[in-house]
Write a protein that holds these residues in place. Structure first.
Motif: not given
Ligand code: FES
Ligand code: FES
Lengths: 800, 167
Positions: A719, B124, B128, B132, B141, B145
């Motif tokens: 991400a 945000e 992330r 991770s 993702y 999120v």
């Protein structure tokens, strides 16, 4: 009104977020046994002998199988792609190697044991006497006259060849204002679904029924391949697809383990399970996209490209029964993509090596073609000094020239490429970017903007194939209580097409979405269909669903008309009610109509009407032409979704590190059935494209030993690496599906390659940098910057 | 070799005889039948096997079952009892389409639960980083999120007691 066009969350979400899905490894049966597969440690070796005695005597071991037993009891695995129909060479591939292993990881023997510990331990006790053979590790070396052969019977290492000329390229090059030449390379990658492959089989000898659960995309075709390999009627096999933890093409049949497990369950009379380890997946689960291109392009000073010569050289790994090698064909087939180039020459060489075979992977080669064309357009822009967007605008196939026949015979159905590019340039702030770039530069920051244009044809239909085909079936049933079941030949690997099907069926029937239950992935209950690939589920399966729902609606309208003493044409179906237009008081419920159909087949409302509310329809998509013309050209893709992407990156010149600051895409898949799930698919596609552009590469050494064996070596993005993506849709409906849908499942994956290369180059306006090879690892980017600064040759640290 | 252990699994105490070679994920999935915890790699990279061990997230493929004697294990199964009782984090994932195939999802939900316990108002970027250790190949993702942002918002809006842990 209606559900089509609404962003309904996927119907499978609740169960999956609760952890109550059922993936293949979640299925446990009493008396279950476990398989461990012994794989070749050599890229190419003769198997002289195998000693299984130590393995067999280990407690808990039930059976050890080698190629001899396979040869005596099983047929070769049928080819998924009819190689002969496209003039390619094929092989006989067995569930285990018979006497020769052709890549590291090819299955040599297998153990069945009471538990995994015993299976793995026994696997290590099998002794194989190998004789190493010369290895073909490089596709260019593979084409030399004295190269060792991957398949001695073939006489060379070339699996497929295509050469097509359109117009007069020689004249175009002679008359050009300029000619540019270059090479482009996309790396070897793999799909890396987080759920590895796996299958389980259970045999009932009294009923002669084998039940086969598989993390597969294509239950019906798989049943045919299993039956063919085992030499049994297909009716003795039931394939069930449980939840699939991602597939992206890589779970298309048929791998060696699938028939192997089916055979072992029949032989042993006990359930047999095989679950792949991640390392096995990297070695054997299918690779993709390892392609080298050479190009010559003839252009005018105004940016018009008047001629091209393109050479495609694909390293498809060892030949097998899998359909992956066909990606090389499709790369060639798409060229020159969205551009109208009257004089074109394209050449394909699909070359085999002693590496993991290709299997389908999202993009199916279309990605690499778009990448090449992006690089060519940027090269022409560089040579002519014209803005790169202008060169693209100059050469796009105009929106009013569809259907447009491309060089390969591809018939592009529809599109408006210029509008998509204009829109994305607006989103990314193209006009304002030079100012932004200058400001950043003043602060010592290097910003670049890149453009990528992708063309991702869908609904693949190849001649003679029992999997890559342009039709599919759906059955819709309305029960006596008005509840609705749709059974489909298409399947979902988690991408949400069951939800789109439910939306189409609910609209087709004029009932509530909550009434509709969708059943997929079971050969016993679902109508024939080819399953999931090539974004075909909504365009082909969805069209079949619409036809089937339409048939039922027609019968219900007839009956409701009689009930209401109204003309069926005057009826409106909505949210579970049937009303007469203009007289809303005159109504009957959907349930009451269904009830009357079943309760009173001999009643007045059912006179001369066939009983029940069940309809099975198969949809065959148009714009496919399989009868080749004189250059051997045919049309295999009915639908041509496309998109334009633009991104802004920041590059650290000291480290070569790239950060994506903005990523925008305008996508055109025709009519969108479910915008939420379409965006979800695009996000996934773009992320995989960014992974390939920046991070992912399967690496082999000179002896064709794989060096990327885990997620530590093969780094898919987390991400943190993936930026927030900005999407917009443009809807240019195709005339070839009833709803105008074009397919969205693979989109997004192609544009990042060119866009990222272009953006990094653009970050250094004063340096002459050309990045024609992905992934853009920091070392590759840093080396290119150094070379441009000093004129020193690029030091290449990553690529092999 | 067999070893007796005693654990609290999703609030229930269990005494078991286990093979010392067994990993925690195999214990959970194969011995206890809790198959919502998934296996994507067994090398500690994908996070599909994430569970809570005494309240902290761990990759259960990299923990030996023999080492969890006396500890408390929480798996995805503890987060709901039925379709209408999803945990707010799960509901946020379902509503925001924070999943596709759902294979990574239980691990994502557990990592989210841990993250929000540490930081109820993550940015945000925090999110992330927080997820991770969990690979997802389907979603890119973005909707995950968004789901986490929404879950955090829901937790802040409801009474503090309702935002607590599932265990
Ligand atoms: S299975 Fe444990 S981290 Fe992947
Ligand atoms: S939803 Fe498929 S891996 Fe995350």
């Amino acid at each position: 009104m209606g559900y089509v066009g609404k962003g309904v969350p996927s119907l499978t979400n609740t169960r999956l977020v609760a952890g109550r899905g059922q993936f293949v490894d979640d299925i446990a049966l009493p008396d279950m046994t476990h398989v461990a597969v012994l794989r070749s440690p050599y890229a190419h070796a003769r198997i002289r002998s195998i000693d299984t005695s130590a393995a067999e005597s280990l407690p808990g071991v039930i059976h050890v199988i080698t190629g001899d037993e396979v040869k005596a009891n099983m047929n070769a695995i049928p080819e998924t792609y009819d190689t002969g129909a496209v003039g390619a060479k094929g092989v006989k591939w067995y569930a285990l190697c018979l006497d020769r292993a052709r890549y590291v990881g090819e299955a040599v023997a297998a153990v069945v044991a009471e538990d995994k510990f015993a299976a793995y331990e026994a696997r290590d006790l099998i002794e194989v006497d190998y004789e190493e053979l010369p290895v073909v590790a490089d596709p260019e070396a593979a084409m030399s006259d004295d190269a060792p052969l991957v398949e001695p019977d073939w006489g060379d290492n070339i699996m497929a060849t295509r050469d097509i000329t359109l117009g007069d390229p020689d004249a175009a090059f002679a008359e050009a204002d300029g000619v540019a030449t270059g090479s482009v390379r996309s790396s070897r990658i793999t799909g890396s679904a987080i759920e590895p492959r796996g299958c389980m089989a259970s045999y009932d000898p009294y009923d002669d029924q084998l039940t086969f659960w598989d993390s597969t995309q294509n239950p019906h075709p798989l049943r045919q391949y299993l039956a063919g390999t085992l030499g049994v009627p297909d009716t003795s096999i039931r394939v069930i697809q449980p939840h699939v933890g991602g597939a992206f093409g890589l779970k298309m049949p048929t791998f060696q383990e699938e028939p192997l497990v089916a055979y072992l369950a029949r032989k042993l009379g006990r359930p047999v399970k095989w679950i792949e380890e991640r390392t096995e997946n990297f070695q054997t689960g299918g690779h993709a996209r390892d392609t080298r291109f050479r190009y010559d392009v003839a252009y005018k000073d105004d940016g018009e490209v008047t001629g091209i010569r393109l050479e495609v050289l694909a390293d498809v790994g060892a030949p097998t029964a899998l359909c992956g090698w066909g990606m090389s064909f499709v790369t060639w087939y798409c060229l020159p993509c969205v551009y109208k180039i009257p004089n074109s020459e394209t050449h394909l060489r699909s070359v085999v090596t002693n590496k993991c075979p290709w299997n389908a992977y999202r993009g199916y080669g279309k990605d690499a073609a778009s990448f090449l064309m992006d690089r060519i357009m940027d090269h022409v822009a560089r040579e002519t000094g014209l803005p790169r967007a202008d060169v693209r605008f100059k050469n796009f196939i105009p929106a009013d020239e569809f259907p447009y026949p491309q060089v390969s015979g591809a018939m592009l159905d529809s599109g408006n490429y210029a509008a998509a590019l204009e829109k994305v340039l607006d989103m990314v702030g193209y006009d304002d970017f030079p100012r932004q770039q200058e400001e950043a530069l003043a602060e010592g920051r290097y910003l670049g903007l890149g453009i990528g244009q992708e063309l991702i044809p869908e609904g693949c239909s190849m001649p003679g194939s029992l999997i890559l085909n342009g039709s599919d079936g759906v059955e819709v049933r309305v029960s006596p209580t008005g509840d609705v079941t749709a059974l489909t030949g298409i399947t979902s690997p988690g991408s949400g097409n069951e939800t789109g099907i439910a939306q189409i069926v609910a609209d087709g029937l004029g009932c509530e979405l909550s009434r509709v239950r969708v059943i997929q992935g079971d050969t016993e209950s679902c109508p024939w269909g080819f399953g999931n690939y090539s974004a075909r589920s909504i365009i082909i399966g969805g069209s079949a669903a619409q036809l089937a729902a339409g048939d039922i609606r027609e019968k219900m309208a007839l009956v409701a008309g009689r009930m209401l003493e109204a003309d069926p044409a005057d009826l409106e179906f909505s949210e579970g009610n049937v009303t007469v237009k203009g007289t809303p008081g005159q109504a009957v419920s959907f349930d009451d109509v269904a009830s009357d159909v079943y309760r009173n087949p001999h009643g007045a409302n059912m006179e001369e009407t066939e009983p029940a509310l069940e309809a099975t329809r198969h949809f065959k998509i148009g714009n496919v032409y399989h009868q080749p013309e004189k250059q051997g050209r045919f049309s295999a893709y009915p639908s041509w979704p496309n998109g334009a992407a633009a991104c802004i990156v920041e590059v650290d010149p000291e480290t070569g590190q790239i950060e994506i600051l903005k990523y925008c895409m305008v996508h055109d898949a025709g009519t969108i059935v479910n915008p939420l799930l379409a965006d979800a698919n695009l996000h996934g596609g773009i992320a995989q494209g960014l992974g390939a552009a920046l991070y992912e590469q399967i690496v082999y050494d000179e002896a064709a030993q794989p060096l990327t064996a885990t997620f530590m070596d093969y780094t898919i993005p987390t991400a943190v690496e993936i930026p927030r993506m900005e999407l917009a849709h443009q809807e240019t409906p195709t005339p070839f599906t009833p709803l105008g849908t074009k397919g969205v499942g693979e989109s997004g994956v192609g544009a990042p390659l060119g866009a990222l290369c272009n953006a990094v180059e653009d970050a250094f306006p004063d340096l002459d940098i050309t990045l024609n090879e992905v992934p853009l690892t920091p070392s590759r980017v840093w080396s290119a910057i150094q070379e441009a600064k000093t004129g020193a040759p690029e030091r290449e640290a990553v690529s092999r | 070799m067999k070893l007796p252990i005693s654990i609290a699994i999703n609030g229930q105490t269990r005494s078991l005889e286990i093979d010392t070679r067994l990993t925690l994920v195999a214990l959970v999935r194969e011995e206890l039948g809790l198959t919502g915890t998934h296996v994507g790699c067994t090398t500690g990279n994908c996070g599909a096997c994430t569970v809570l061990l005494d309240g902290d997230t761990v990759k259960s493929c990299c923990v030996l079952a023999a080492d969890v004697d006396g500890q408390e294990i929480t798996t995805i199964e503890a987060f709901s009892t039925g379709a209408s009782t999803l945990h707010p984090i799960q509901q946020a994932f379902a509503d925001n389409q924070g999943l596709q195939c759902g294979f990574c999802t239980p691990g994502m939900v557990l990592s989210t639960h841990y993250l929000l316990g540490q930081n109820p108002s993550p940015t945000e970027a925090d999110i992330r980083h927080g997820i991770s250790g969990n690979l997802c190949r389907c979603t890119g993702y973005q909707m995950i999120v968004d789901s986490v942002l929404d879950a955090a918002q829901r937790a802040r809006e409801s009474a503090p007691s309702a935002s607590g842990a599932a265990e």
